[in-house]
Scaffold this motif. Structure first.
Motif, mmCIF file in Angstrom:
data_model
loop_
_atom_site.group_PDB
_atom_site.id
_atom_site.type_symbol
_atom_site.label_atom_id
_atom_site.label_comp_id
_atom_site.label_asym_id
_atom_site.label_seq_id
_atom_site.Cartn_x
_atom_site.Cartn_y
_atom_site.Cartn_z
ATOM 1 N N UNK A 49 -58.592 62.300 -42.710
ATOM 2 C CA UNK A 49 -59.829 61.512 -42.768
ATOM 3 C C UNK A 49 -61.031 62.455 -42.720
ATOM 4 N N UNK A 50 -60.984 63.419 -41.827
ATOM 5 C CA UNK A 50 -62.076 64.385 -41.711
ATOM 6 C C UNK A 50 -62.260 65.130 -43.025
ATOM 7 N N UNK A 51 -61.184 65.623 -43.592
ATOM 8 C CA UNK A 51 -61.269 66.343 -44.868
ATOM 9 C C UNK A 51 -61.810 65.437 -45.973
ATOM 10 N N UNK A 52 -61.375 64.191 -45.983
ATOM 11 C CA UNK A 52 -61.843 63.248 -47.007
ATOM 12 C C UNK A 52 -63.338 62.995 -46.881
ATOM 13 N N UNK B 279 -60.599 58.140 -48.533
ATOM 14 C CA UNK B 279 -60.959 57.484 -47.272
ATOM 15 C C UNK B 279 -60.377 56.074 -47.232
ATOM 16 N N UNK B 280 -60.509 55.338 -48.317
ATOM 17 C CA UNK B 280 -59.971 53.969 -48.392
ATOM 18 C C UNK B 280 -58.452 53.959 -48.257
ATOM 19 N N UNK B 281 -57.807 54.881 -48.937
ATOM 20 C CA UNK B 281 -56.342 54.969 -48.850
ATOM 21 C C UNK B 281 -55.908 55.243 -47.412
ATOM 22 N N UNK B 282 -56.611 56.136 -46.742
ATOM 23 C CA UNK B 282 -56.261 56.468 -45.352
ATOM 24 C C UNK B 282 -56.521 55.308 -44.403
ATOM 25 N N UNK B 283 -57.593 54.568 -44.627
ATOM 26 C CA UNK B 283 -57.860 53.388 -43.788
ATOM 27 C C UNK B 283 -56.770 52.341 -43.993
ATOM 28 N N UNK B 284 -56.373 52.127 -45.235
ATOM 29 C CA UNK B 284 -55.269 51.192 -45.511
ATOM 30 C C UNK B 284 -53.994 51.682 -44.825
ATOM 31 N N UNK B 285 -53.748 52.989 -44.902
ATOM 32 C CA UNK B 285 -52.581 53.572 -44.244
ATOM 33 C C UNK B 285 -52.592 53.289 -42.747
ATOM 34 N N UNK B 286 -53.740 53.467 -42.101
ATOM 35 C CA UNK B 286 -53.841 53.211 -40.663
ATOM 36 C C UNK B 286 -53.579 51.749 -40.326
#
Length: 159
Positions: A37-40, A55-62
């Motif tokens: 997330x930080x890198x994104x 960022x969106x993909x990582x939020x969905x992942x979480x």
């Protein structure tokens, strides 16, 4: 309803879903997401608004991660116990948790919040030192918090 219970509900953590999240794969893959997330977020300086895609993909992942994995074969590990301790903590209005956990959990939650604020400022201003200090604070206080959740689990498991 506690704030933690509301957050758990937002992540679909009800009933057997807690056991799925107690799978070590769920715990550690979710825990490892913060640097991505930080890198994104940081990547906005290179790819502009396209940074919203990872960022969106990582939020969905979480959001989907806690219910994505199967129930673990064993709950006899630190990560699983920490998640089940979080379940006890989130449901403390129904089944009280020993009072000696309240102050440490509050302090650790405040430390995590401070870490998140420092991290956000670092990401906003693109200050690498603030970003690293925020991330380290978040991770250390979260690990300590999870260790407290293991303690809660061990005290509550027979109730």
């Amino acid at each position: 309803m506690t704030l933690e219970k509301k957050i758990a509900k937002a992540f679909n953590l009800e009933g057997d879903a807690w056991l799925k999240h107690a799978n070590p794969w769920s715990i550690w893959t979710r825990f490892a997401t913060l640097p991505f997330i930080i890198f994104s977020v940081w990547s906005r300086i290179w790819i502009g608004w396209f940074c919203l895609i990872p960022i969106s993909i990582l939020i969905i992942w979480l959001i989907i991660n806690p219910t994505l994995f199967n129930k673990p074969k064993s709950l006899d590990n630190w990560g699983s116990k920490s998640v089940l301790g979080e379940k006890y903590w989130a449901e403390r209005k129904n089944v009280p948790v020993p009072k000696h956990h309240q102050t440490p959990v509050l302090i650790l939650t405040i430390l995590q919040t401070i870490g998140v604020i420092i991290l956000i400022i670092g990401l906003w201003k693109l200050k690498i030192n603030w970003t690293i200090i925020g991330m380290v604070t978040v991770y250390l206080s979260k690990m300590w918090f999870l260790d407290r959740m293991v303690w809660i689990f061990e005290e509550m498991k027979n109730q």
